[in-house]
Design a protein around this motif. Structure first.
Motif, PDB file in Angstrom:
ATOM      1  N   SER A 175       6.331  19.300 -18.226  1.00 42.17           N
ATOM      2  CA  SER A 175       5.636  18.151 -17.777  1.00 42.17           C
ATOM      3  C   SER A 175       6.459  17.151 -17.313  1.00 42.17           C
ATOM      4  CB  SER A 175       4.689  17.659 -18.705  1.00 42.17           C
ATOM      5  OG  SER A 175       5.145  17.150 -19.826  1.00 42.17           O
ATOM      6  N   GLY A 176       7.622  17.009 -18.356  1.00 42.88           N
ATOM      7  CA  GLY A 176       8.522  15.910 -18.121  1.00 42.88           C
ATOM      8  C   GLY A 176       9.789  16.189 -16.877  1.00 42.88           C
ATOM      9  N   ALA A 177       9.965  17.546 -16.839  1.00 43.75           N
ATOM     10  CA  ALA A 177      10.631  17.911 -15.489  1.00 43.75           C
ATOM     11  C   ALA A 177       9.812  17.715 -14.113  1.00 43.75           C
ATOM     12  CB  ALA A 177      11.110  19.106 -15.570  1.00 43.75           C
ATOM     13  N   LEU A 178       8.520  17.900 -14.352  1.00 41.59           N
ATOM     14  CA  LEU A 178       7.647  17.796 -13.130  1.00 41.59           C
ATOM     15  C   LEU A 178       7.571  16.258 -12.846  1.00 41.59           C
ATOM     16  CD1 LEU A 178       4.808  20.244 -13.600  1.00 41.59           C
ATOM     17  CD2 LEU A 178       5.872  19.774 -11.508  1.00 41.59           C
ATOM     18  N   LEU A 179       7.690  15.300 -13.782  1.00 41.79           N
ATOM     19  CA  LEU A 179       7.662  14.056 -13.576  1.00 41.79           C
ATOM     20  C   LEU A 179       8.671  13.364 -12.954  1.00 41.79           C
ATOM     21  CD1 LEU A 179       6.121  10.999 -14.117  1.00 41.79           C
ATOM     22  CD2 LEU A 179       7.386  11.109 -16.021  1.00 41.79           C
ATOM     23  N   TRP A 180       9.988  13.934 -13.487  1.00 40.75           N
ATOM     24  CA  TRP A 180      11.273  13.598 -12.745  1.00 40.75           C
ATOM     25  C   TRP A 180      11.479  14.206 -11.240  1.00 40.75           C
ATOM     26  CZ3 TRP A 180      13.593   9.451 -14.249  1.00 40.75           C
ATOM     27  CH2 TRP A 180      13.742   9.122 -15.377  1.00 40.75           C
ATOM     28  N   LEU A 181      11.087  15.249 -11.407  1.00 41.82           N
ATOM     29  CA  LEU A 181      11.160  15.758  -9.943  1.00 41.82           C
ATOM     30  C   LEU A 181      10.056  15.141  -8.956  1.00 41.82           C
ATOM     31  CD1 LEU A 181      10.811  19.718 -10.401  1.00 41.82           C
ATOM     32  CD2 LEU A 181      12.855  18.258  -9.681  1.00 41.82           C
ATOM     33  N   LEU A 182       8.973  14.602  -9.265  1.00 46.22           N
ATOM     34  CA  LEU A 182       8.128  13.928  -8.503  1.00 46.22           C
ATOM     35  C   LEU A 182       8.849  12.299  -8.099  1.00 46.22           C
ATOM     36  CD1 LEU A 182       5.378  13.549  -7.092  1.00 46.22           C
ATOM     37  CD2 LEU A 182       4.759  12.465  -9.430  1.00 46.22           C
ATOM     38  N   VAL A 183       9.647  11.969  -9.176  1.00 43.81           N
ATOM     39  CA  VAL A 183      10.137  10.591  -9.067  1.00 43.81           C
ATOM     40  C   VAL A 183      11.247  10.792  -8.214  1.00 43.81           C
ATOM     41  CG1 VAL A 183      11.702   8.702 -10.220  1.00 43.81           C
ATOM     42  CG2 VAL A 183       9.606   9.628 -11.043  1.00 43.81           C
ATOM     43  N   ILE A 184      11.957  11.659  -8.228  1.00 43.65           N
ATOM     44  CA  ILE A 184      13.233  11.972  -7.198  1.00 43.65           C
ATOM     45  C   ILE A 184      12.653  12.215  -5.814  1.00 43.65           C
ATOM     46  CG2 ILE A 184      15.103  13.658  -6.859  1.00 43.65           C
ATOM     47  CD1 ILE A 184      15.604  13.676  -9.643  1.00 43.65           C
ATOM     48  N   ALA A 185      11.785  13.003  -5.753  1.00 40.13           N
ATOM     49  CA  ALA A 185      11.208  13.252  -4.255  1.00 40.13           C
ATOM     50  C   ALA A 185      10.663  12.121  -3.530  1.00 40.13           C
ATOM     51  CB  ALA A 185      10.088  14.149  -4.335  1.00 40.13           C
ATOM     52  N   ALA A 226      11.405   7.779   0.506  1.00 39.15           N
ATOM     53  CA  ALA A 226      11.214   6.460   1.043  1.00 39.15           C
ATOM     54  C   ALA A 226      12.500   6.188   1.652  1.00 39.15           C
ATOM     55  CB  ALA A 226      11.127   5.542  -0.456  1.00 39.15           C
ATOM     56  N   GLY A 227      13.495   6.544   1.301  1.00 38.97           N
ATOM     57  CA  GLY A 227      14.784   6.025   2.420  1.00 38.97           C
ATOM     58  C   GLY A 227      15.408   4.853   1.600  1.00 38.97           C
ATOM     59  N   PRO A 228      16.414   4.310   2.177  1.00 40.52           N
ATOM     60  CA  PRO A 228      17.020   3.156   1.853  1.00 40.52           C
ATOM     61  C   PRO A 228      15.993   1.905   2.123  1.00 40.52           C
ATOM     62  CG  PRO A 228      18.222   4.180   3.750  1.00 40.52           C
ATOM     63  CD  PRO A 228      17.307   5.000   3.554  1.00 40.52           C
ATOM     64  N   ARG A 229      16.184   0.907   1.223  1.00 38.59           N
ATOM     65  CA  ARG A 229      15.303  -0.220   1.630  1.00 38.59           C
ATOM     66  C   ARG A 229      16.127  -1.320   2.015  1.00 38.59           C
ATOM     67  NH1 ARG A 229      11.710  -1.440  -3.504  1.00 38.59           N
ATOM     68  NH2 ARG A 229      10.073  -1.802  -2.058  1.00 38.59           N
ATOM     69  N   ALA A 230      15.640  -2.064   2.939  1.00 37.74           N
ATOM     70  CA  ALA A 230      16.404  -3.422   3.320  1.00 37.74           C
ATOM     71  C   ALA A 230      16.204  -4.733   2.344  1.00 37.74           C
ATOM     72  CB  ALA A 230      15.496  -3.639   4.642  1.00 37.74           C
ATOM     73  N   ALA A 231      17.443  -5.431   2.239  1.00 39.39           N
ATOM     74  CA  ALA A 231      17.446  -6.461   1.462  1.00 39.39           C
ATOM     75  C   ALA A 231      16.596  -7.558   1.734  1.00 39.39           C
ATOM     76  CB  ALA A 231      18.994  -6.959   1.169  1.00 39.39           C
ATOM     77  N   GLN A 232      15.757  -7.899   0.828  1.00 39.82           N
ATOM     78  CA  GLN A 232      14.729  -8.882   1.113  1.00 39.82           C
ATOM     79  C   GLN A 232      14.937 -10.129   0.263  1.00 39.82           C
ATOM     80  OE1 GLN A 232      10.759  -7.123   0.517  1.00 39.82           O
ATOM     81  NE2 GLN A 232      11.026  -5.610   2.238  1.00 39.82           N
ATOM     82  N   THR A 233      14.586 -11.303   0.889  1.00 41.62           N
ATOM     83  CA  THR A 233      15.111 -12.487  -0.059  1.00 41.62           C
ATOM     84  C   THR A 233      13.677 -13.218  -0.306  1.00 41.62           C
ATOM     85  OG1 THR A 233      17.129 -13.028   1.313  1.00 41.62           O
ATOM     86  CG2 THR A 233      15.725 -14.783  -0.019  1.00 41.62           C
ATOM     87  N   HIS A 234      13.372 -13.356  -1.533  1.00 47.56           N
ATOM     88  CA  HIS A 234      12.145 -13.873  -2.118  1.00 47.56           C
ATOM     89  C   HIS A 234      12.651 -15.399  -2.377  1.00 47.56           C
ATOM     90  CE1 HIS A 234      10.017 -10.110  -2.204  1.00 47.56           C
ATOM     91  NE2 HIS A 234      11.195  -9.516  -2.801  1.00 47.56           N
ATOM     92  N   VAL A 235      11.661 -16.153  -2.003  1.00 46.04           N
ATOM     93  CA  VAL A 235      11.921 -17.943  -2.233  1.00 46.04           C
ATOM     94  C   VAL A 235      10.555 -18.259  -3.007  1.00 46.04           C
ATOM     95  CG1 VAL A 235      12.172 -20.024  -1.300  1.00 46.04           C
ATOM     96  CG2 VAL A 235      13.066 -18.000  -0.355  1.00 46.04           C
ATOM     97  N   THR A 236      10.831 -18.711  -4.308  1.00 41.14           N
ATOM     98  CA  THR A 236       9.846 -19.159  -5.118  1.00 41.14           C
ATOM     99  C   THR A 236      10.218 -20.763  -5.222  1.00 41.14           C
ATOM    100  OG1 THR A 236       9.875 -16.921  -6.271  1.00 41.14           O
ATOM    101  CG2 THR A 236       8.705 -18.896  -7.423  1.00 41.14           C
TER     102      THR A 236
END
Length: 160
Positions: free
Chosen positions: A116-126, A131-141
């Protein structure tokens, strides 16, 4: 029943043998059956209920009483050796099967956890690869805080 004729006359009554004459007539006449020594059944003497010795035909006499063999009075073990071996084998076999069962259960539960742990890690890696690379976003608070009477402080936080 007539009493048997003794085999020998008593010790005090020994009579010299007499030679019968061929022409002599017996002095007394006998009536009834004549018991010959060869036809007589063997007799044994046994005590009766009043401890008197009575004659009994040999075939009707009770069998002689055999003496009882002496008993072995040495102490015996609590359980005989065969029962001890069977009991030891049962306890040892039960402990062995309990230990094997516990070990097999531990192996299967660890394999289940690894699976079950290996399945969880395989799911996270997949999901990460999909999702691919994410663009850098700026958050202003922006935080506005008030200090004292009729005063105000402004500030901004930038997260990159």
């Amino acid at each position: 029943m007539s009493l048997p004729v003794p085999d020998r006359p008593p010790a005090g009554e020994i009579h010299p043998p007499s030679v019968p004459s061929v022409l002599s007539i017996p002095e007394t006449a006998h009536s009834g059956t004549v018991e010959l020594r060869a036809e007589r059944e063997p007799v044994v003497w046994v005590p009766d209920a009043y401890n008197r010795m009575v004659p009994i035909p040999k075939h009707a006499a009770p069998p002689p009483v055999q003496p009882t063999p002496p008993r072995d009075l040495s102490p015996l073990p609590l359980l005989d050796p065969i029962a001890q071996r069977l009991l030891g084998a049962g306890i040892g076999g039960g402990a062995l099967s309990a230990g094997v069962g516990y070990g097999v259960g531990q192996v299967f539960s660890s394999l289940t956890g690894v699976g079950s742990g290996a399945l969880l890690w395989l799911l996270v890696i997949a999901l990460a690869l999909r999702a691919g690379p994410r663009a850098a976003q700026t958050h202003v608070t922006q935080h506005i805080t008030a200090h004292g009477f009729l005063s105000r402080a402004n500030g901004t936080i930038h997260n990159r």
